[in-house]
Design a protein around this motif. Structure first.
Motif, short mmCIF file in Angstrom:
data_model
loop_
_atom_site.label_atom_id
_atom_site.label_comp_id
_atom_site.label_asym_id
_atom_site.label_seq_id
_atom_site.Cartn_x
_atom_site.Cartn_y
_atom_site.Cartn_z
N LEU A 56 0.83 -1.21 0.00
CA LEU A 56 0.00 0.00 0.00
C LEU A 56 0.86 1.26 0.00
CD1 LEU A 56 -2.84 -1.00 2.50
CD2 LEU A 56 -3.02 -0.74 0.02
N LYS A 57 1.96 1.22 0.79
CA LYS A 57 2.87 2.37 0.79
C LYS A 57 3.50 2.59 -0.57
CE LYS A 57 4.20 2.32 5.68
NZ LYS A 57 5.34 2.16 6.63
N ARG A 58 3.90 1.48 -1.19
CA ARG A 58 4.52 1.59 -2.50
C ARG A 58 3.53 2.12 -3.55
NH1 ARG A 58 9.48 2.75 -3.84
NH2 ARG A 58 9.94 2.12 -5.99
N LEU A 59 2.27 1.71 -3.45
CA LEU A 59 1.25 2.20 -4.37
C LEU A 59 1.01 3.69 -4.19
CD1 LEU A 59 -1.38 -0.70 -4.31
CD2 LEU A 59 0.08 -0.02 -6.24
N ARG A 60 1.04 4.17 -2.93
CA ARG A 60 0.87 5.61 -2.69
C ARG A 60 2.02 6.39 -3.30
NH1 ARG A 60 -0.16 3.91 2.82
NH2 ARG A 60 -2.40 3.65 3.18
N GLN A 61 3.25 5.86 -3.13
CA GLN A 61 4.41 6.53 -3.72
C GLN A 61 4.33 6.53 -5.24
OE1 GLN A 61 7.87 4.59 -2.13
NE2 GLN A 61 7.31 4.99 0.00
N LEU A 62 3.90 5.41 -5.81
CA LEU A 62 3.77 5.32 -7.25
C LEU A 62 2.67 6.26 -7.76
CD1 LEU A 62 4.81 3.85 -9.76
CD2 LEU A 62 3.04 2.11 -9.39
N LYS A 63 1.63 6.42 -6.97
CA LYS A 63 0.55 7.33 -7.33
C LYS A 63 1.07 8.76 -7.49
CE LYS A 63 -3.94 8.97 -5.64
NZ LYS A 63 -4.93 8.88 -4.54
N GLY A 64 1.96 9.19 -6.57
CA GLY A 64 2.55 10.52 -6.68
C GLY A 64 3.43 10.66 -7.90
N PHE A 65 4.21 9.61 -8.21
CA PHE A 65 5.09 9.64 -9.38
C PHE A 65 4.28 9.75 -10.66
CE2 PHE A 65 7.41 7.33 -12.72
CZ PHE A 65 8.60 8.06 -12.74
N VAL A 66 3.21 8.94 -10.77
CA VAL A 66 2.36 8.99 -11.96
C VAL A 66 1.65 10.34 -12.06
CG1 VAL A 66 0.32 7.98 -13.06
CG2 VAL A 66 2.03 6.49 -11.99
N GLY A 67 1.26 10.89 -10.91
CA GLY A 67 0.60 12.19 -10.90
C GLY A 67 1.48 13.29 -11.45
N VAL A 68 2.79 13.26 -11.14
CA VAL A 68 3.72 14.27 -11.66
C VAL A 68 3.82 14.17 -13.17
CG1 VAL A 68 6.15 14.98 -11.70
CG2 VAL A 68 5.03 14.49 -9.52
N ILE A 69 3.92 12.93 -13.69
CA ILE A 69 4.00 12.74 -15.15
C ILE A 69 2.73 13.25 -15.84
CG2 ILE A 69 4.18 11.02 -16.98
CD1 ILE A 69 5.90 9.34 -15.13
N LEU A 70 1.58 12.92 -15.28
CA LEU A 70 0.31 13.40 -15.86
C LEU A 70 0.23 14.91 -15.82
CD1 LEU A 70 -2.24 10.79 -14.43
CD2 LEU A 70 -1.43 11.01 -16.79
N LEU A 71 0.77 15.52 -14.74
CA LEU A 71 0.74 16.97 -14.65
C LEU A 71 1.57 17.61 -15.76
CD1 LEU A 71 -0.16 19.46 -13.03
CD2 LEU A 71 1.90 19.21 -11.64
N LEU A 72 2.73 17.01 -16.03
CA LEU A 72 3.56 17.51 -17.13
C LEU A 72 2.84 17.39 -18.48
CD1 LEU A 72 7.24 16.35 -16.45
CD2 LEU A 72 6.41 18.68 -16.73
N ILE A 73 2.21 16.24 -18.69
CA ILE A 73 1.49 16.02 -19.97
C ILE A 73 0.35 17.02 -20.12
CG2 ILE A 73 0.07 14.38 -21.23
CD1 ILE A 73 1.74 12.13 -19.99
N VAL A 74 -0.39 17.23 -19.04
CA VAL A 74 -1.53 18.16 -19.10
C VAL A 74 -1.07 19.58 -19.39
CG1 VAL A 74 -3.35 19.24 -17.71
CG2 VAL A 74 -3.04 16.76 -17.63
N THR A 75 0.00 20.02 -18.69
CA THR A 75 0.48 21.39 -18.94
C THR A 75 1.05 21.54 -20.34
OG1 THR A 75 2.58 20.78 -17.88
CG2 THR A 75 0.95 21.91 -16.51
#
Length: 401
Positions: free
Chosen positions: A5-24
């Protein structure tokens, strides 16, 4: 499961940063203009740092712990220093350290520290804990959590560094006076100073409170300026039998402290005793008269718990060691009529029986307890109700009675 679960939360943040770059980026492509592209280019360094932090090997940090407190006693202070070292200068913004401890300490305090680490290669952190409880506790290791500037990505690692710490009972320095003195002619149950036969001196010893002025060896005092008392031929050593009741009670910690103080006082004054602790598991030392034997007893008292589920009256009826006792010192917080009958049936050779009933400070004896103590006195058992603030004078109170 928790690690996943901890690893999934960390991965969620990593994926969120990539999506933020793509959106911008998509926004800048369609919207155009200075503002949209400025927003995209501003996010690039922050996103790159966040992604690098995600892969940063926190597990490779070198962690050492130094225990600054040599001996830890119940209610005292514990101090330790954590030294963290790494082999690179990757900039770390927010880093949180947490000492993971065993459940016996987790409910008392949480040892956490958050810092702005920067590019330093080493960090030292000292923490302390007041009023540490008696027992065996484990410092399991250090949890390190790194975060980027906005908390988008968090990297966490646990670095094991187990260390067991023993918190000994709080020991009170006691004025020790033997409860019973045996003579060549037999046994005497009285104060030592009224039974002393000064017909022949065989040596000298350190002065103890209660010694008569006439026993002082003045020639030795003139030479050394230290009070010495004459030893006489007819005085023999005394062996006590210390019995501790582990029935659950609010005064159990005070009982443990009193028992530890009694055993230490006996050894420090070159006397000896047997020690029996009755609970779920029976612990017996036939002799406590030197430092190694005292340490064994203190180690038991460090870990002991109030786990006697049966009545102590039933337990002592079948204890062979107690049957040989001649001078018994009983530590409890709840005296009963049944115990008085049982101990007199079991210890057929018993000549002196003294009972310390440990109470909370300012606690008053109930009328039923007063009657019970009078009954015990009529059976030759000396009862002394004692609180923690009077532990130092415990033996003196016995000899005065």
């Amino acid at each position: 499961m928790k690690q996943r679960l901890k690893r999934l939360r960390q991965l969620k943040g990593f994926v969120g940063v990539i999506l933020l770059l793509i959106v911008t980026f998509v926004y800048a492509m369609f919207q155009g203009g200075f503002v949209s592209w400025f927003l995209f280019y501003s996010l690039i360094p922050l996103s790159i740092y966040s992604m690098l932090l995600f892969f940063y090997p926190l597990k490779k940090l070198e962690v050492t712990r130094t225990i600054d407190t040599r001996n830890v006693y119940s209610g005292g202070k514990f101090t330790a220093t954590i030294h963290v070292k790494r082999n690179n200068r990757f900039p770390l913004v927010y880093v949180k350290f947490e000492e993971k401890v065993s459940p016996t300490l987790a409910h008392i305090i949480s040892w956490k520290r958050m810092i702005f680490w920067g590019m330093k290669k080493e960090f030292m952190w000292t923490y302390e804990m007041d009023h540490i409880p008696r027992g065996e506790h484990v410092l399991e290791g250090l949890t390190v959590q790194g975060s980027d500037l906005f908390g988008w990505v968090k990297s966490e690692a646990f670095i094991p560094n187990p260390k067991t710490i023993l918190v000994f009972p709080s020991v009170t320095e006691m004025v020790y006076v033997p409860i019973e003195t045996r003579y060549d002619q037999g046994a005497a149950i009285s104060r030592i100073q009224t039974m002393k036969d000064t017909s022949m001196a065989t040596g000298v010893r350190s002065y103890q409170p209660g010694d008569r002025v006439s026993w002082i060896h003045w020639k030795s005092f003139a030479r050394t300026q230290t009070l010495k008392t004459k030893e006489f031929e007819d005085r023999q050593s005394q062996d006590l039998f210390v019995l501790m009741d582990r029935t659950p009670t609010d005064s159990f910690e005070d009982m443990v402290d009193l028992t530890a103080s009694i055993l230490q006082a006996i050894v420090r004054h070159q006397a000896s005793s047997a020690f029996l602790s009755l609970g779920e598991n029976r612990f017996f030392l036939p002799s406590v008269q030197n430092e190694s034997q005292l340490q064994r007893a203190l180690y038991h008292l460090t870990k002991v718990q109030p786990d006697l589920t049966k009545s102590i009256e039933q337990v002592i009826l079948h204890d062979g060691a107690l049957a040989q006792a001649t001078s018994l010192l009983y530590v409890t917080s709840n005296l009963t009529y049944e115990w008085i009958d049982s101990v007199q049936k079991t210890a057929s050779n018993l000549r002196v029986c003294t009972c310390f009933v440990v109470k909370q400070k300012d606690a008053k004896l109930l009328k039923e307890e007063q009657i019970l103590h009078q009954f015990a006195a009529s059976r030759g058992i000396r009862i002394h109700t004692i609180t923690k603030d009077r532990f130092a004078q415990a033996f003196l109170e016995v000899t005065r009675s």
